[in-house]
Design an enzyme around this catalytic site. Structure first.
Site, PDB file in Angstrom:
ATOM      1  N   CYS A 119       0.530   7.829 -13.285  1.00 27.80           N
ATOM      2  CA  CYS A 119       1.761   7.979 -12.485  1.00 27.80           C
ATOM      3  C   CYS A 119       3.025   8.050 -13.352  1.00 27.80           C
ATOM      4  O   CYS A 119       4.087   8.424 -12.857  1.00 27.80           O
ATOM      5  CB  CYS A 119       1.870   6.852 -11.469  1.00 27.80           C
ATOM      6  SG  CYS A 119       0.444   6.798 -10.363  1.00 27.80           S
ATOM      7  N   HIS A 252       9.204   6.540  -9.277  1.00 28.83           N
ATOM      8  CA  HIS A 252       7.852   6.918  -8.848  1.00 28.83           C
ATOM      9  C   HIS A 252       7.665   6.426  -7.414  1.00 28.83           C
ATOM     10  O   HIS A 252       8.035   5.301  -7.081  1.00 28.83           O
ATOM     11  CB  HIS A 252       6.823   6.280  -9.780  1.00 28.83           C
ATOM     12  CG  HIS A 252       5.424   6.419  -9.283  1.00 28.83           C
ATOM     13  ND1 HIS A 252       4.915   7.620  -8.842  1.00 28.83           N
ATOM     14  CD2 HIS A 252       4.418   5.509  -9.139  1.00 28.83           C
ATOM     15  CE1 HIS A 252       3.663   7.434  -8.457  1.00 28.83           C
ATOM     16  NE2 HIS A 252       3.345   6.164  -8.625  1.00 28.83           N
ATOM     17  N   ASN A 282       1.748   8.482  -2.344  1.00 33.53           N
ATOM     18  CA  ASN A 282       1.838   8.400  -3.803  1.00 33.53           C
ATOM     19  C   ASN A 282       1.121   9.622  -4.405  1.00 33.53           C
ATOM     20  O   ASN A 282      -0.098   9.727  -4.306  1.00 33.53           O
ATOM     21  CB  ASN A 282       1.171   7.093  -4.253  1.00 33.53           C
ATOM     22  CG  ASN A 282       1.186   6.905  -5.756  1.00 33.53           C
ATOM     23  OD1 ASN A 282       1.440   7.835  -6.511  1.00 33.53           O
ATOM     24  ND2 ASN A 282       0.885   5.702  -6.191  1.00 33.53           N
TER      25      ASN A 282
HETATM   26  O1  UT7 Z   1       0.921   4.634  -8.527  1.00 33.16           O
HETATM   27  C1  UT7 Z   1       0.583   3.557  -9.331  1.00 33.16           C
HETATM   28  C2  UT7 Z   1       1.269   2.383  -8.900  1.00 33.16           C
HETATM   29  N1  UT7 Z   1       0.625   1.811  -7.732  1.00 33.16           N
HETATM   30  C3  UT7 Z   1       1.315   0.943  -7.037  1.00 33.16           C
HETATM   31  O2  UT7 Z   1       2.449   0.737  -7.309  1.00 33.16           O
HETATM   32  C4  UT7 Z   1       0.619   0.175  -5.917  1.00 33.16           C
HETATM   33  C5  UT7 Z   1       1.115  -1.237  -5.948  1.00 33.16           C
HETATM   34  N2  UT7 Z   1       0.569  -2.080  -4.895  1.00 33.16           N
HETATM   35  C6  UT7 Z   1       0.926  -1.946  -3.593  1.00 33.16           C
HETATM   36  O3  UT7 Z   1       1.669  -1.044  -3.249  1.00 33.16           O
HETATM   37  C7  UT7 Z   1       0.440  -2.973  -2.605  1.00 33.16           C
HETATM   38  O4  UT7 Z   1      -0.122  -4.067  -3.304  1.00 33.16           O
HETATM   39  C8  UT7 Z   1      -0.585  -2.424  -1.576  1.00 33.16           C
HETATM   40  C9  UT7 Z   1       0.100  -1.453  -0.646  1.00 33.16           C
HETATM   41  C10 UT7 Z   1      -1.719  -1.730  -2.315  1.00 33.16           C
HETATM   42  C11 UT7 Z   1      -1.169  -3.560  -0.739  1.00 33.16           C
HETATM   43  O5  UT7 Z   1      -0.127  -4.284  -0.111  1.00 33.16           O
HETATM   44  P1  UT7 Z   1      -0.109  -5.873  -0.145  1.00 33.16           P
HETATM   45  O6  UT7 Z   1       1.070  -6.303   0.619  1.00 33.16           O
HETATM   46  O7  UT7 Z   1      -0.217  -6.279  -1.597  1.00 33.16           O
HETATM   47  O8  UT7 Z   1      -1.391  -6.211   0.678  1.00 33.16           O
HETATM   48  P2  UT7 Z   1      -2.637  -7.139   0.263  1.00 33.16           P
HETATM   49  O9  UT7 Z   1      -3.436  -6.442  -0.781  1.00 33.16           O
HETATM   50  O10 UT7 Z   1      -2.130  -8.500  -0.029  1.00 33.16           O
HETATM   51  O11 UT7 Z   1      -3.468  -7.162   1.587  1.00 33.16           O
HETATM   52  C12 UT7 Z   1      -2.985  -7.868   2.757  1.00 33.16           C
HETATM   53  C13 UT7 Z   1      -4.005  -7.729   3.846  1.00 33.16           C
HETATM   54  C14 UT7 Z   1      -5.430  -8.062   3.407  1.00 33.16           C
HETATM   55  O12 UT7 Z   1      -6.059  -8.727   4.461  1.00 33.16           O
HETATM   56  P3  UT7 Z   1      -6.232 -10.328   4.418  1.00 33.16           P
HETATM   57  O13 UT7 Z   1      -6.994 -10.632   3.168  1.00 33.16           O
HETATM   58  O14 UT7 Z   1      -4.826 -10.878   4.383  1.00 33.16           O
HETATM   59  O15 UT7 Z   1      -6.975 -10.615   5.664  1.00 33.16           O
HETATM   60  C15 UT7 Z   1      -6.046  -6.707   3.252  1.00 33.16           C
HETATM   61  O16 UT7 Z   1      -7.444  -6.713   3.478  1.00 33.16           O
HETATM   62  O17 UT7 Z   1      -4.029  -6.400   4.323  1.00 33.16           O
HETATM   63  C16 UT7 Z   1      -5.376  -5.927   4.355  1.00 33.16           C
HETATM   64  N3  UT7 Z   1      -5.356  -4.476   4.147  1.00 33.16           N
HETATM   65  C17 UT7 Z   1      -5.246  -3.591   5.128  1.00 33.16           C
HETATM   66  N4  UT7 Z   1      -5.142  -3.715   6.459  1.00 33.16           N
HETATM   67  C18 UT7 Z   1      -5.040  -2.597   7.194  1.00 33.16           C
HETATM   68  C19 UT7 Z   1      -5.430  -3.825   2.952  1.00 33.16           C
HETATM   69  N5  UT7 Z   1      -5.362  -2.494   3.159  1.00 33.16           N
HETATM   70  C20 UT7 Z   1      -5.259  -2.331   4.492  1.00 33.16           C
HETATM   71  C21 UT7 Z   1      -5.137  -1.198   5.318  1.00 33.16           C
HETATM   72  N6  UT7 Z   1      -5.038  -1.368   6.659  1.00 33.16           N
HETATM   73  N7  UT7 Z   1      -5.121   0.068   4.827  1.00 33.16           N
END
Ligand code: UT7
Length: 325
Positions: A119, A252, A282
């Site tokens: 990225c 980005h 993204n």
């Molecule tokens: O391009 C390279 C750079 N990449 C990035 O910058 C990505 C950086 N990371 C992020 O943008 C975020 O960490 C994510 C968008 C990937 C995830 O967001 P988050 O707020 O960190 O969510 P999380 O991983 O803490 O997940 C929260 C909850 C989890 O459920 P529990 O464990 O709380 O029950 C996940 O299982 O959300 C759940 N979850 C979803 N629910 C519905 C994860 N993905 C999904 C989904 N739909 N698609």
């Protein structure tokens, strides 16, 4: 006379197939996986993304974006003496996508190569092109970020497959006596390979290991916010400017919350940030030049504006480019 590199044209390309969050939810529901428009918007700011159809490659998107950038600069492919394509989703293992783009543009002879920094790829590519122009050997460069990340997505993994999209963005960089690019700053730290990778490789006629994207989202998120502030400040310092001089921040486009965090740290209002993640998702190395082109074509970014471009991604890699447009 000091020699600088200046952007004289921008272009972009999105494949026509647009998938909304509702489309993604339906696609995942068919696999027994739950997601929702609300979750995706709240956690990422993404509303839709574009996916290529079968038979369309990164080079196809790159060529279209490149043609728009050449037209905007008022030149033709024959005037270009360097082509760099930033991509992690090349058409082939080799040759480089840049050489394929060169041929599709109907030219030959000038150097053409890919840069692979995921990225951060466009920031790396712009940095290399700027250095080659300032060194004197290159007059006009076509620098493109092009990706077909839909090919790497695991549609059984809701934590990653809703985040990415396909597209390309391009700029023409020309040598001149006025800046142009004021400062560049690029970095990498390979110890973080595992938090964002596609671990598979080709060996003996087979793909060994997974050819699908894996990401520890939270680990990437935490690293991203810190390094994006750092690199922004470094580029500003190198150029003797401050955050107050920035007319547009073009980060980005991975997650609106990361962009808000960066803007907050730099004390920039969100109305100074070009945001396309809502409509593109993204698009990895394509996201910054896509956002730049949208900002230019919508009339927000105008000649004389100071832009800070910054990227972060797999590797871990990160960096920024400060420029007067
Ligand atoms: O391009 C390279 C750079 N990449 C990035 O910058 C990505 C950086 N990371 C992020 O943008 C975020 O960490 C994510 C968008 C990937 C995830 O967001 P988050 O707020 O960190 O969510 P999380 O991983 O803490 O997940 C929260 C909850 C989890 O459920 P529990 O464990 O709380 O029950 C996940 O299982 O959300 C759940 N979850 C979803 N629910 C519905 C994860 N993905 C999904 C989904 N739909 N698609």
């Amino acid at each position: 006379m000091t020699r600088y590199a200046r952007i004289t044209g921008t272009g972009s390309c999105l494949p026509p197939r647009r998938l909304t969050n509702a489309d993604m939810a339906a696609l995942l529901a068919a696999r027994g996986i739950e997601t929702s428009d609300d979750w995706i918007i709240e956690r990422t700011g993404i509303r839709a993304r574009h996916f290529v159809d079968e038979g369309v490659y990164a080079s196809d998107l790159a060529v279209e974006a490149g043609r728009h950038a050449l037209a905007a600069a008022g030149i033709t492919a024959a005037d270009i003496d360097l082509i760099i394509v930033a991509t992690s989703t090349p058409d082939m293992v080799f040759p480089s996508t840049a050489t394929i783009v060169q041929h599709k543009l109907g030219v030959a002879g000038c150097p053409a190569f890919d840069v692979q920094a995921v990225c951060s790829g466009f920031i790396y590519a712009l940095t290399v092109a700027d250095a080659m122009i300032r060194a004197g050997g290159v007059q006009r460069a076509l620098v493109i970020g092009a990706e077909v990340f839909s090919r790497l997505l695991d549609f059984n993994d809701r934590t990653t497959c809703v985040l990415f999209g396909d597209g390309a963005g391009a700029v023409v960089l020309e040598a001149g006596a006025e800046p142009g690019i004021l400062a560049t700053d690029i970095h990498a730290d390979g110890k973080h390979t595992g938090i964002l990778c596609v671990p598979g490789h080709v060996s003996g006629g087979e793909v060994l290991g997974s050819p699908l994207l894996r990401m520890d989202g939270q680990a990437v998120f935490k690293l991203a916010v810190g390094v994006l502030e750092q690199t922004a400040r470094t580029s500003l310092e190198k150029a003797g400017r401050t955050a107050e001089d920035i007319d547009w921040l073009i980060p980005h486009q991975a997650n609106i919350r990361i962009m808000q965090g960066t803007a907050r740290k730099l004390r920039l209002d969100m109305d100074k940030v070009i945001v396309t993640v809502d409509e593109h998702g993204n698009t990895s190395a394509a996201s910054i030049p896509l956002a730049l082109d949208q900002g230019v074509r919508s009339g927000r970014i105008r000649p004389g504006h100071t832009l800070l471009l910054e990227g972060v991604g797999g590797g871990f890699t990160w960096g920024s480019v400060l420029l007067d447009f």
